[in-house]
Every structure is written in C-alpha cells, then in structure tokens.
Design a protein around this motif. Structure first.
Motif, mmCIF file in Angstrom:
data_model
loop_
_atom_site.group_PDB
_atom_site.id
_atom_site.type_symbol
_atom_site.label_atom_id
_atom_site.label_comp_id
_atom_site.label_asym_id
_atom_site.label_seq_id
_atom_site.Cartn_x
_atom_site.Cartn_y
_atom_site.Cartn_z
ATOM 1 N N ILE A 76 16.588 57.090 33.296
ATOM 2 C CA ILE A 76 16.554 58.139 34.240
ATOM 3 C C ILE A 76 16.174 59.434 34.208
ATOM 4 O O ILE A 76 15.768 59.903 35.091
ATOM 5 C CB ILE A 76 18.371 58.147 34.627
ATOM 6 C CG1 ILE A 76 18.765 56.902 35.010
ATOM 7 C CG2 ILE A 76 18.727 59.255 35.401
ATOM 8 C CD1 ILE A 76 20.189 56.745 34.906
ATOM 9 N N ALA A 77 16.436 59.928 33.014
ATOM 10 C CA ALA A 77 15.650 61.320 32.689
ATOM 11 C C ALA A 77 14.299 61.218 32.842
ATOM 12 O O ALA A 77 13.647 62.085 33.374
ATOM 13 C CB ALA A 77 16.070 61.691 31.220
ATOM 14 N N GLY A 78 13.586 60.165 32.396
ATOM 15 C CA GLY A 78 12.062 59.938 32.712
ATOM 16 C C GLY A 78 11.733 59.973 33.792
ATOM 17 O O GLY A 78 10.812 60.756 34.360
ATOM 18 N N THR A 145 11.752 69.303 30.499
ATOM 19 C CA THR A 145 12.961 68.878 29.737
ATOM 20 C C THR A 145 14.096 69.613 29.667
ATOM 21 O O THR A 145 15.281 69.381 30.035
ATOM 22 C CB THR A 145 12.725 68.272 28.379
ATOM 23 O OG1 THR A 145 11.549 67.674 28.432
ATOM 24 C CG2 THR A 145 13.891 67.777 27.641
ATOM 25 N N ALA A 146 13.823 71.056 29.695
ATOM 26 C CA ALA A 146 14.773 72.140 29.726
ATOM 27 C C ALA A 146 15.506 72.243 30.972
ATOM 28 O O ALA A 146 16.681 72.558 31.110
ATOM 29 C CB ALA A 146 14.140 73.416 29.209
ATOM 30 N N GLU A 147 14.655 72.027 32.045
ATOM 31 C CA GLU A 147 15.147 72.118 33.401
ATOM 32 C C GLU A 147 15.999 71.111 33.814
ATOM 33 O O GLU A 147 17.322 71.287 34.431
ATOM 34 C CB GLU A 147 14.035 72.070 34.564
ATOM 35 C CG GLU A 147 13.310 73.645 34.225
ATOM 36 C CD GLU A 147 11.917 73.161 35.569
ATOM 37 O OE1 GLU A 147 11.780 72.241 36.180
ATOM 38 O OE2 GLU A 147 11.214 74.118 35.464
ATOM 39 N N LEU A 148 15.704 69.806 33.228
ATOM 40 C CA LEU A 148 16.654 68.815 33.450
ATOM 41 C C LEU A 148 17.927 68.713 32.615
ATOM 42 O O LEU A 148 19.014 68.639 33.152
ATOM 43 C CB LEU A 148 15.971 67.513 33.068
ATOM 44 C CG LEU A 148 16.551 66.187 33.089
ATOM 45 C CD1 LEU A 148 16.980 65.745 34.625
ATOM 46 C CD2 LEU A 148 15.836 64.940 32.561
ATOM 47 N N GLY A 149 17.683 69.451 31.487
ATOM 48 C CA GLY A 149 18.967 69.661 30.601
ATOM 49 C C GLY A 149 19.936 70.772 31.121
ATOM 50 O O GLY A 149 21.047 70.393 31.434
ATOM 51 N N ALA A 150 19.195 71.670 31.697
ATOM 52 C CA ALA A 150 20.116 72.848 32.474
ATOM 53 C C ALA A 150 20.777 72.017 33.770
ATOM 54 O O ALA A 150 22.077 72.435 34.126
ATOM 55 C CB ALA A 150 19.335 73.858 33.061
ATOM 56 N N ALA A 151 20.186 71.305 34.676
ATOM 57 C CA ALA A 151 20.542 70.660 35.630
ATOM 58 C C ALA A 151 21.867 69.719 35.262
ATOM 59 O O ALA A 151 22.964 69.729 35.975
ATOM 60 C CB ALA A 151 19.604 69.810 36.440
ATOM 61 N N TRP A 152 21.627 69.089 34.228
ATOM 62 C CA TRP A 152 22.795 68.094 33.668
ATOM 63 C C TRP A 152 24.153 68.728 33.220
ATOM 64 O O TRP A 152 24.941 68.576 33.492
ATOM 65 C CB TRP A 152 22.183 67.294 32.541
ATOM 66 C CG TRP A 152 21.665 66.072 33.053
ATOM 67 C CD1 TRP A 152 21.701 65.653 34.209
ATOM 68 C CD2 TRP A 152 20.695 64.994 32.136
ATOM 69 N NE1 TRP A 152 20.626 64.430 34.177
ATOM 70 C CE2 TRP A 152 20.467 64.053 33.158
ATOM 71 C CE3 TRP A 152 20.710 64.844 30.928
ATOM 72 C CZ2 TRP A 152 19.846 62.804 32.664
ATOM 73 C CZ3 TRP A 152 20.085 63.777 30.246
ATOM 74 C CH2 TRP A 152 19.570 62.972 31.178
ATOM 75 N N LYS A 153 23.684 69.996 32.730
ATOM 76 C CA LYS A 153 24.978 71.086 32.023
ATOM 77 C C LYS A 153 25.451 71.474 33.329
ATOM 78 O O LYS A 153 26.933 71.649 33.380
ATOM 79 C CB LYS A 153 24.323 72.073 31.385
ATOM 80 C CG LYS A 153 23.910 71.749 29.877
ATOM 81 C CD LYS A 153 23.549 72.892 29.104
ATOM 82 C CE LYS A 153 23.188 72.748 27.762
ATOM 83 N NZ LYS A 153 22.657 73.679 27.025
ATOM 84 N N GLU A 154 24.884 71.984 34.445
ATOM 85 C CA GLU A 154 25.612 72.376 35.715
ATOM 86 C C GLU A 154 26.309 71.451 36.267
ATOM 87 O O GLU A 154 27.548 71.453 36.755
ATOM 88 C CB GLU A 154 24.511 72.790 36.554
ATOM 89 C CG GLU A 154 24.876 73.562 37.821
ATOM 90 C CD GLU A 154 25.601 75.134 37.373
ATOM 91 O OE1 GLU A 154 26.375 75.272 38.132
ATOM 92 O OE2 GLU A 154 25.210 75.487 36.387
ATOM 93 N N TYR A 155 25.888 70.061 36.412
ATOM 94 C CA TYR A 155 26.521 69.114 36.878
ATOM 95 C C TYR A 155 27.965 68.521 36.087
ATOM 96 O O TYR A 155 28.622 68.319 36.641
ATOM 97 C CB TYR A 155 25.641 67.616 36.796
ATOM 98 C CG TYR A 155 26.212 66.524 37.406
ATOM 99 C CD1 TYR A 155 26.507 66.520 38.737
ATOM 100 C CD2 TYR A 155 26.644 65.372 36.501
ATOM 101 C CE1 TYR A 155 27.190 65.253 39.341
ATOM 102 C CE2 TYR A 155 27.339 64.211 37.011
ATOM 103 C CZ TYR A 155 27.292 64.175 38.385
ATOM 104 O OH TYR A 155 28.175 63.221 38.847
ATOM 105 N N LEU A 156 27.557 68.572 34.697
ATOM 106 C CA LEU A 156 28.987 68.466 33.814
ATOM 107 C C LEU A 156 30.127 69.479 34.101
ATOM 108 O O LEU A 156 31.026 69.101 33.432
ATOM 109 C CB LEU A 156 28.355 68.031 32.470
ATOM 110 C CG LEU A 156 27.519 66.763 32.549
ATOM 111 C CD1 LEU A 156 27.079 66.806 31.167
ATOM 112 C CD2 LEU A 156 28.215 65.614 32.833
ATOM 113 N N LYS A 157 30.024 70.473 34.620
ATOM 114 C CA LYS A 157 30.709 71.759 34.635
ATOM 115 C C LYS A 157 32.107 71.176 35.339
ATOM 116 O O LYS A 157 32.003 70.728 36.244
ATOM 117 C CB LYS A 157 30.343 73.018 34.776
ATOM 118 C CG LYS A 157 29.417 73.757 33.894
ATOM 119 C CD LYS A 157 29.056 75.109 34.405
ATOM 120 C CE LYS A 157 28.141 75.694 33.381
ATOM 121 N NZ LYS A 157 27.834 76.956 33.667
#
Length: 157
Positions: A76-78, A145-157
C-alpha cells in the motif's frame, strides 16, 4: 570645441539611441528564451521520475514475493508513492509544455545520461552523471517516504 566637431567620419560611427534600445531588447529576448535554473531543475526531475518509478515497481514485486507479515502495508505504501510519482510527472510535463520546453532522451555513455532540451527555439544538451542521479533519486525517495509518513501520522491522530 572638441577635435571631433567638423569631422564627418565620426557621424557614422555613433549609435543612435533607437539602435541601442533595439539591441538591448534583442539581448533581453535572447535571455528570456534561454532556459532558467528553475526550468533546468524541473527538467532534471522529469528525467529522474521514471527511474524512481522503476525502482519502486521492482521493490513492490520483491515485496509481493516475500512472506513478510507486513507485506500488505508495504505494498500500500509503495502504491501510494507510485501515485505521487505519477502526479509529479504529470505536473512537470504540463508545466514544461506551458513554458514551451520539450525533453527528449539523447544517448547514454558509461557514466552519463544525455537528453536534448528544446526550449523556446533553442536546443541544449543536458547531461546527468549516474552518481548525481543516484543521489537525487535517494533524496526524492526519502522525501516521498517522509510525506507518506506525515500523512499516516495525521490520519492516526
């Protein structure tokens, strides 16, 4: 009274202000037609994005063949990174087309990859070394990868 007064030869050697203005306008037009640093960066990115996409595709194939329990998350990340690469490629192509710039592959030597740039009536040869390409690809993948990680962190809040 200067020595030039009365000397008819100097009348033909002087430039009229109209001619100076025309010359300066022509010089400015030439500078405007040449590729800028920002446009050169856009061309570089457009050249690198297909390489990045190929690398991500290969990694996805390797992940799909693995037996990792996080295989689905990695896929999914890829795929998200690939979508972002395609969006960036489309945006760059659109922007360069608006600026009347075309990029065509030229030739590859041992350590260099050349492309031809057609920019507003001018042609230029643009070369990238493999080392520069590796570095830029690494930086770009890190950013995705950093953009994806930031989007996931925002989603998990």
């Amino acid at each position: 009274m200067s020595k030039l007064n009365g000397n008819e030869r100097w009348k033909t050697k002087m430039l009229m202000s109209e001619h100076v203005d025309q010359f300066e306008e022509k010089q400015e037009d030439t500078v405007r037609k040449m590729i800028t640093v920002e446009e050169r960066t856009m061309v570089r990115d457009l050249i690198l994005l297909p390489y990045i996409d190929t690398m991500v595709s290969r990694s996805l194939k390797e992940i799909e063949l693995s037996s990792s329990i996080l295989k689905r998350a990695f896929v999914i990340a890829g795929q998200a990174i690939q979508r972002r690469i395609m969006q960036d490629t489309y945006q760059l192509q659109k922007e360069l087309k608006q600026r009347n710039i075309r990029v065509l592959p030229d030739e590859q030597e041992e350590f260099l990859v050349y492309h031809k740039i057609f920019c507003r009536g001018y042609q230029e040869r643009f070369g990238l070394t493999r080392d520069v390409m590796r570095t830029e690809i690494s930086l770009r993948l890190t950013r995705y990868t950093a953009e994806l990680g930031a989007a996931w962190k925002e989603y998990l809040k």
